[in-house]
Design a protein around this motif. Structure first.
Motif, PDB file in Angstrom:
ATOM      1  N   UNK A 128     -51.992   2.914 115.116  1.00  0.00           N
ATOM      2  CA  UNK A 128     -52.701   2.514 114.065  1.00  0.00           C
ATOM      3  C   UNK A 128     -51.494   1.950 112.863  1.00  0.00           C
ATOM      4  N   UNK A 129     -50.537   1.397 113.546  1.00  0.00           N
ATOM      5  CA  UNK A 129     -49.194   0.673 112.963  1.00  0.00           C
ATOM      6  C   UNK A 129     -49.743  -0.598 112.394  1.00  0.00           C
ATOM      7  N   UNK A 130     -50.792  -1.246 112.670  1.00  0.00           N
ATOM      8  CA  UNK A 130     -51.203  -2.619 112.535  1.00  0.00           C
ATOM      9  C   UNK A 130     -51.789  -2.529 110.904  1.00  0.00           C
ATOM     10  N   UNK A 131     -51.991  -1.411 110.357  1.00  0.00           N
ATOM     11  CA  UNK A 131     -52.377  -1.220 108.925  1.00  0.00           C
ATOM     12  C   UNK A 131     -51.224  -1.750 108.122  1.00  0.00           C
ATOM     13  N   UNK A 132     -49.985  -1.198 108.446  1.00  0.00           N
ATOM     14  CA  UNK A 132     -48.739  -1.723 107.700  1.00  0.00           C
ATOM     15  C   UNK A 132     -48.762  -2.934 107.059  1.00  0.00           C
ATOM     16  N   UNK A 133     -48.872  -4.045 108.217  1.00  0.00           N
ATOM     17  CA  UNK A 133     -48.824  -5.391 107.985  1.00  0.00           C
ATOM     18  C   UNK A 133     -49.869  -5.890 106.917  1.00  0.00           C
ATOM     19  N   UNK A 134     -50.983  -5.262 107.225  1.00  0.00           N
ATOM     20  CA  UNK A 134     -52.160  -5.698 106.063  1.00  0.00           C
ATOM     21  C   UNK A 134     -52.149  -4.962 104.504  1.00  0.00           C
ATOM     22  N   UNK A 135     -51.433  -3.814 104.598  1.00  0.00           N
ATOM     23  CA  UNK A 135     -51.465  -3.116 103.201  1.00  0.00           C
ATOM     24  C   UNK A 135     -50.132  -3.117 102.583  1.00  0.00           C
ATOM     25  N   UNK A 136     -48.847  -3.113 103.352  1.00  0.00           N
ATOM     26  CA  UNK A 136     -47.660  -3.561 102.736  1.00  0.00           C
ATOM     27  C   UNK A 136     -46.783  -4.780 103.613  1.00  0.00           C
ATOM     28  N   UNK A 184     -38.907  -7.533 121.267  1.00  0.00           N
ATOM     29  CA  UNK A 184     -40.071  -7.539 120.815  1.00  0.00           C
ATOM     30  C   UNK A 184     -40.424  -7.949 119.487  1.00  0.00           C
ATOM     31  N   UNK A 185     -39.301  -7.059 118.400  1.00  0.00           N
ATOM     32  CA  UNK A 185     -39.439  -7.328 116.885  1.00  0.00           C
ATOM     33  C   UNK A 185     -38.264  -8.145 116.527  1.00  0.00           C
ATOM     34  N   UNK A 186     -38.160  -9.624 116.815  1.00  0.00           N
ATOM     35  CA  UNK A 186     -36.943 -10.288 116.733  1.00  0.00           C
ATOM     36  C   UNK A 186     -36.624 -10.486 115.059  1.00  0.00           C
ATOM     37  N   UNK A 187     -37.422 -10.150 114.163  1.00  0.00           N
ATOM     38  CA  UNK A 187     -37.043 -10.371 112.768  1.00  0.00           C
ATOM     39  C   UNK A 187     -36.141  -9.157 112.384  1.00  0.00           C
ATOM     40  N   UNK A 188     -36.127  -7.880 112.996  1.00  0.00           N
ATOM     41  CA  UNK A 188     -35.412  -6.826 112.603  1.00  0.00           C
ATOM     42  C   UNK A 188     -33.797  -6.984 112.999  1.00  0.00           C
ATOM     43  N   UNK A 189     -33.113  -6.571 111.922  1.00  0.00           N
ATOM     44  CA  UNK A 189     -31.588  -6.498 112.152  1.00  0.00           C
ATOM     45  C   UNK A 189     -31.009  -5.182 112.806  1.00  0.00           C
ATOM     46  N   UNK A 190     -31.682  -3.899 112.203  1.00  0.00           N
ATOM     47  CA  UNK A 190     -31.057  -2.853 112.565  1.00  0.00           C
ATOM     48  C   UNK A 190     -32.170  -1.890 113.417  1.00  0.00           C
ATOM     49  N   UNK A 194     -47.426   0.359 121.104  1.00  0.00           N
ATOM     50  CA  UNK A 194     -47.730   0.584 119.760  1.00  0.00           C
ATOM     51  C   UNK A 194     -46.986  -0.150 118.659  1.00  0.00           C
ATOM     52  N   UNK A 195     -45.533  -0.344 118.992  1.00  0.00           N
ATOM     53  CA  UNK A 195     -44.857  -0.789 118.169  1.00  0.00           C
ATOM     54  C   UNK A 195     -45.040  -2.441 118.082  1.00  0.00           C
ATOM     55  N   UNK A 196     -45.794  -2.876 118.934  1.00  0.00           N
ATOM     56  CA  UNK A 196     -45.951  -4.325 118.962  1.00  0.00           C
ATOM     57  C   UNK A 196     -46.461  -5.016 117.809  1.00  0.00           C
TER      58      UNK A 196
END
Length: 263
Positions: free
Chosen positions: A79-87, A138-144, A105-107
């Motif tokens: 259910x992590x898709x909620x994070x992009x919508x709410x935060x 998968x998450x190319x925007x992250x640095x750490x 799940x992390x995608x």
């Protein structure tokens, strides 16, 4: 303590819209859902809900200013898709110690475009082969990831990042409030010291002149007194000589008178 009561306690008589940080660690989530948190916390930038038995993010309110979210040691499995919508402006997300098992799940975090740091430590997903390489791909925007970048350089502490931002702001303020260059006051002090020395020197010079004049006057007076004494002594000697001569003359006159009487 239940999450709703804990939120009321943390408010400390403040209105929800005044709160920028909220720590709810170790309280109790009823049925694994978020309770007592709503859209009135619109200024919230940091939210921590570690070890609260949270299993679902479905009741997470819209928190557009939220940048850091701590969700470690819960039982979240999806259910992590909620994070992009709410935060949407999250930069830091800690999901360590949850029930996340696979990459799918992390995608869902791909839509968090501002996300720079993600923590999945102690999640089952870390046991996957090529785990780190797969997450960075998968998450190319992250640095750490789990506190380290792709070259295994450790991430700076969040407090240090805040300090750096604060130092930059302070630097701008210092430039705006910059006063005279260094040494300016010292030059003024040097000038004042030179003026004081000149005044002291002039006063000293005047004093020396006065002393010199008084000394010369005393010498002249003394010389005049010495001359007067010398003149008086000379006159006395002349008077004594004249008296001696007059006495001798009277003596001779007396002798002459005696001889005339004998004749």
């Amino acid at each position: 303590m239940e999450m709703k009561k804990r939120i009321n306690m943390e408010l400390r008589n403040r209105a929800p819209e005044e709160v920028t940080e909220l720590v709810l660690d170790n309280c109790l989530c009823v049925n694994g859902e978020i309770e007592g948190l709503n859209d009135t916390f619109k200024e919230l930038e940091f939210l921590s809900m570690a070890n609260v038995e949270l299993s679902s993010l479905a009741q997470l309110p819209s928190l557009n200013k939220l940048r850091k979210l701590e969700l470690s040691d819960n039982i979240i499995s999806g259910g992590l898709e909620v994070l992009a919508e709410k935060c949407p402006n999250l930069t830091y997300l800690n999901l360590s110690g949850n029930k996340i098992k696979d990459l799918s799940t992390v995608e869902a975090l791909q839509n968090l475009k501002n996300l720079k740091s993600l923590d999945l430590f102690n999640c089952e997903i870390t046991n996957l082969e090529d785990y780190r390489e797969s997450i960075f791909e998968l998450l190319q925007q992250i640095t750490y990831l789990d506190g380290f970048d792709q070259e295994d350089n450790e991430a700076p502490d969040s407090e240090e990042e805040d300090d750096e931002d604060g130092d930059e702001d302070d630097g701008d303020e210092e430039e705006d409030e910059a006063g005279p260059p260094e040494g300016y006051e010292e030059e003024e002090e040097d000038d004042d010291e030179e003026e004081d020395e000149d005044e002291a020197g002039s006063e000293l010079g005047e004093g020396e002149e006065e002393v010199g004049l008084s000394y010369l006057m005393k010498e002249e007076i003394q010389d005049e007194e010495d001359d007067d004494d010398y003149v008086e002594e000379g006159e006395e000697e002349e008077e004594e000589e004249e008296e001696g001569l007059r006495g001798e003359k009277r003596k001779r006159d007396a002798e002459d008178d005696g001889e005339e009487e004998d004749d």
